[in-house]
Scaffold this motif. Structure first.
Motif, PDB file in Angstrom:
ATOM      1  N   ASP A 287       1.039  -1.152  -0.183  1.00  0.00           N
ATOM      2  CA  ASP A 287      -0.015   0.112   0.025  1.00  0.00           C
ATOM      3  C   ASP A 287       0.954   1.384  -0.019  1.00  0.00           C
ATOM      4  O   ASP A 287       1.821   1.344   1.028  1.00  0.00           O
ATOM      5  N   ASN A 292      -0.544   4.151   5.988  1.00  0.00           N
ATOM      6  CA  ASN A 292      -0.668   2.919   6.280  1.00  0.00           C
ATOM      7  C   ASN A 292       0.665   2.092   6.073  1.00  0.00           C
ATOM      8  O   ASN A 292       0.735   1.562   5.116  1.00  0.00           O
ATOM      9  N   ILE A 297      -2.083  -4.177  -0.010  1.00  0.00           N
ATOM     10  CA  ILE A 297      -3.408  -4.150  -1.001  1.00  0.00           C
ATOM     11  C   ILE A 297      -3.678  -5.758  -1.590  1.00  0.00           C
ATOM     12  O   ILE A 297      -2.712  -6.104  -2.339  1.00  0.00           O
ATOM     13  N   VAL A 361      -7.889  -3.477   1.796  1.00  0.00           N
ATOM     14  CA  VAL A 361      -6.733  -2.765   2.140  1.00  0.00           C
ATOM     15  C   VAL A 361      -6.369  -3.346   3.793  1.00  0.00           C
ATOM     16  O   VAL A 361      -7.297  -3.422   4.537  1.00  0.00           O
TER      17      VAL A 361
END
Length: 775
Positions: A287, A292, A297, A361
């Protein structure tokens, strides 16, 4: 839903009843014979004869119906609970049952089983115990209580032909009696033909029953006989109607219209090496969002079956009837025609395919922070087997996986490492069970039975599919859209207590009153891992679990330790997933082919049907596997094998062979001269005289004495010695034989021997001889 009325407790008027009084009595009692009616009305002599004439008249008029040889009931009446035969299917594919002892009884639709205790899912020709329930519409439905075995109405068996007669030997191990075919068509049969026959009455009181040939379904020596028998025995729907095939053939390749273009996302499919359909593909990447750090992902793309199988079409109705694809060692009975299952709905390498995809995610700790669903057009970058993907992840790529290692495979494994952190926190049930794969050679014979390896690649795909399924359930709940959940209840108190009783025999503690959680089960499994008891404790923990089912009411999934869970990832082979796809299309406004109002109205019924279909498929797959294993071992009768006791019953021990995983029975009569008692708490057979024990989980040596491919039965002879008596255990309850032997003055004859009165000598007070009456 109202149930049929229970018998009235009011006193009937005494004396010969009139017509209306008699009919009212039979309506309230449900069923009675002449003697019972005579007693109820206090009839004797001439009144009994008059009653007999009245019954005959009412029967001739059609007001009464026979129930068995002597019983009567109101014409067309159904008992609250009764034994019935599954005799046919209606145009919608529903099974219809008929009361076994009532020619006038109506055909009643059989509702899907709601309880695992009902046993194997029934099929045509089966005999079942059902509850007849009157619906608000006034119609009846039969609710399955238990499958009793193959019906007396129809029998699936193998022809055994001699010079004088043609017999049919049943393929169901639970059915013992053979059938004699006397109709002219039977004379054309060959020895070894697999047939379905209708059962009639016996020609003589003690002779075999007569039968009529209905259908020839194959040959017992055909390589595919095992799966053929399972399909017919369990009523697995086969093939497709001309209308369904036509709809499948009319399907067109997808276009980009109404879809997000995902063809630049390098999805790959990872499946068994022999898989023909590919309904899921995966991709992962780090990601890039700075909010984050260390996050990932994960994309999961699933074949968009809802685009091709529209609600209330022939394809849809037949897929709902099948419920799922059924997998045998040598063949697949698919839920959808090949044009779709192996064609337009299979995510083939390098071909444009319609898909429903979810982008998820995850944080660095493995917690899912967001997800979104899209309806897309994708193109698989590669088709890999589990073994290929695993080898590439371990630095041993082949020519195909070498270019994918850095761009696709390493990111997938890195994302899985993050997902695994979240899985470990969740602590789903971690039962370890060794699966085996039956390898069929080109001639259709069993070449080998091999352990199925458990690879990290399997776990990677499993966890990504679980997260996609959770995302589907969460989205539909948030949108307040009805759906079918996959639910798994907490183990019952009785099952947990049975587990605790068994653990005590191994001196393993489970605190009284301790709640059954997945974490507690996992601590137990960790405690016994790599110990002699590890395998059997895993087995007993598995047996303590409830069966997962489909339901419109959510109670969560105990085994996965999830509050919301629905099946989304396999719509090619499971109807439940197709329903969830349609629900997502409707909830998210992704097209006009979503869940319809009609789908929603029958959602509860659909959940029951597909649960029933799943059980039916599992039973058929298990039966076919048993037959293939018996065929593989048939040439090794007389050989000895190491194994483990995996089941203890009052009639014997079930032993699983270490080499093949085959299960067979050691009858209690083959355990020696001692009388053995079934101790259900200790899960052991215990010698009444010596206390010698055959406990669950004990490693033993057995000799194969019989292997019957046509039924899948294996019989063993025990070669090992029993375990010594447990001096700390309470003395087992005495068997019936010993209790009889211990009656005052009874014959000894028990395991302990000893004296006593010879058999056949009665006891009693001494009597004086003479003409006086006995007092």
């Amino acid at each position: 839903m109202a149930r049929p009325p229970r018998p009235s407790k009011t006193r009937v008027p005494q004396g010969l009843p009139d017509r209306d009084t008699l009919l009212k009595y039979l309506k309230e009692t449900g069923e009675a014979d002449k003697a019972g009616m005579a007693r109820a009305f206090g009839l004797k002599g001439a009144d009994r004869r008059a009653l007999r004439e009245m019954l005959k008249t009412l029967e001739d008029e059609g007001a009464l119906g026979r129930r068995g040889r002597r019983g009567f009931a109101e014409a067309g009446a159904l008992p609250e609970v009764g034994v019935a035969d599954v005799v046919e299917r209606d145009p919608d594919g529903d099974l219809l049952v008929k009361l076994t002892k009532g020619e006038d009884a109506p055909l009643v639709p059989l509702a899907p089983a709601r309880d695992a205790a009902a046993g194997a899912a029934p099929g045509l020709g089966d005999r079942v115990l059902v509850r007849f329930v009157k619906l608000e519409s006034g119609e009846y439905e039969a609710r399955l209580i238990k499958t009793l075995g193959q019906s007396a109405h129809r029998l699936l068996g193998v022809v055994r032909k001699s010079r004088r007669e043609v017999r049919v030997e049943p393929v169901d191990r639970r059915t013992k009696d053979s059938l004699l075919l006397t109709d002219p068509e039977a004379q054309e049969l060959r020895d070894g033909d697999l047939v379905i026959a209708q059962v009639g009455a016996a020609a003589t009181r003690y002779g075999p029953k007569r039968g009529k040939l209905l259908e020839v379904v194959g040959r017992e020596d055909e390589p595919r006989a095992a799966s053929l028998i399972a399909i017919h025995a369990h009523g697995i729907p086969t093939g497709f109607s001309a209308a369904a095939e036509a709809e499948a053939e009319a399907a067109q390749p997808p276009t980009l219209s109404g879809r997000e273009d995902l063809r630049d996302v390098p999805f790959i499919t990872i499946d068994p090496a022999d898989a023909r359909d590919h309904d899921d593909a995966v991709f992962a990447e780090p990601d890039a969002d700075p909010k984050n750090p260390g996050g990932w992902i994960v994309w999961v793309a699933i074949a968009d079956v809802a685009a091709y199988v529209r609600s209330d079409t022939a394809l849809d109705r037949e897929a709902r009837d099948k419920g799922n694809s059924v997998y045998f060692p040598d063949r697949v009975e698919p839920m959808l025609p090949e044009r779709l299952s192996n064609g337009l709905c299979s995510l083939r390498e390098g071909e444009n395919r319609a898909c429903m995809a979810v982008r998820m995610v995850f944080s660095a700790a493995g917690r899912k922070t967001s997800h979104r669903f899209v309806r897309g057009l994708m193109r698989s970058a590669a088709k890999l087997s589990y073994e290929q993907a695993q080898a590439a992840s371990e630095g041993q790529p082949d020519d195909k996986t070498q270019p994918l290692v850095d761009s696709i495979i390493k990111p997938l494994w890195a994302a899985y490492a993050v997902l695994k952190k979240g899985r470990d926190v969740r602590s789903p049930l971690a039962i370890e069970s060794l699966e085996r794969r039956i390898v069929i050679d080109p001639q259709g014979e069993v070449a080998s039975i091999q352990p199925r390896p458990s690879l990290e690649a399997h776990k990677l795909i499993e966890e990504m599919m679980i997260q996609a399924n959770v995302s589907a359930a969460e989205t539909l709940e948030a949108k307040r859209t009805p759906l079918i959940y996959r639910i798994h209840d907490t183990p019952s108190q009785e099952k947990v207590q049975s587990l605790v009783d068994f653990l005590q025999t191994l001196e393993i503690n489970w605190s009284k009153g301790e709640a059954p959680t997945t974490g507690r089960f996992n601590r137990l499994l960790d405690q016994v891992r790599d110990t002699p008891h590890g395998d059997i404790v895993n087995e007993v923990v598995l047996r303590s679990q409830m069966q997962a089912v489909y339901s419109t009411d959510n109670i969560g999934h105990f085994g996965l330790n999830l509050a919301k869970y629905a099946h989304f990832t396999s719509p090619i082979r499971r109807y439940a997933d197709l329903i969830v796809h349609r629900a997502l299309v409707r909830a998210l406004g992704l097209g006009q082919d979503g869940l319809t109002d009609h789908d929603i109205v029958q959602l509860k019924d659909t959940a029951e049907r597909i649960t029933y279909a799943e059980r039916r498929a599992m039973a058929a797959e298990r039966d076919a596997t048993d037959r293939y294993v018996a065929a593989f071992l048939a040439d090794r009768v007389g050989a000895t094998f190491p194994g483990r006791i995996t089941g203890v019953t009052r009639f014997g021990l079930f032993v699983r062979l270490a080499e093949t995983g085959a299960d067979g029975l050691v009858p209690v009569s083959k355990l020696g001269g001692e009388y053995f008692i079934h101790d259900d708490k200790a899960h052991a057979l215990v010698g009444e005289r010596t206390g010698a024990r055959w406990p669950l989980g004990m490693q033993v040596e057995v000799k194969l004495t019989e292997a019957t491919p046509i039924t899948g039965g294996l019989l063993f002879e025990m070669l090992s010695e029993p375990a010594p008596a447990d001096k700390t255990a309470p003395r087992p309850r005495l068997g019936m034989r010993a209790r009889n032997d211990r009656r005052p003055g009874g014959a000894s004859g028990g395991a302990g021997g000893g004296g006593g009165r010879p058999p056949g000598i009665r006891t009693g007070r001494k009597q004086k001889m003479g003409g006086k009456k006995r007092r």
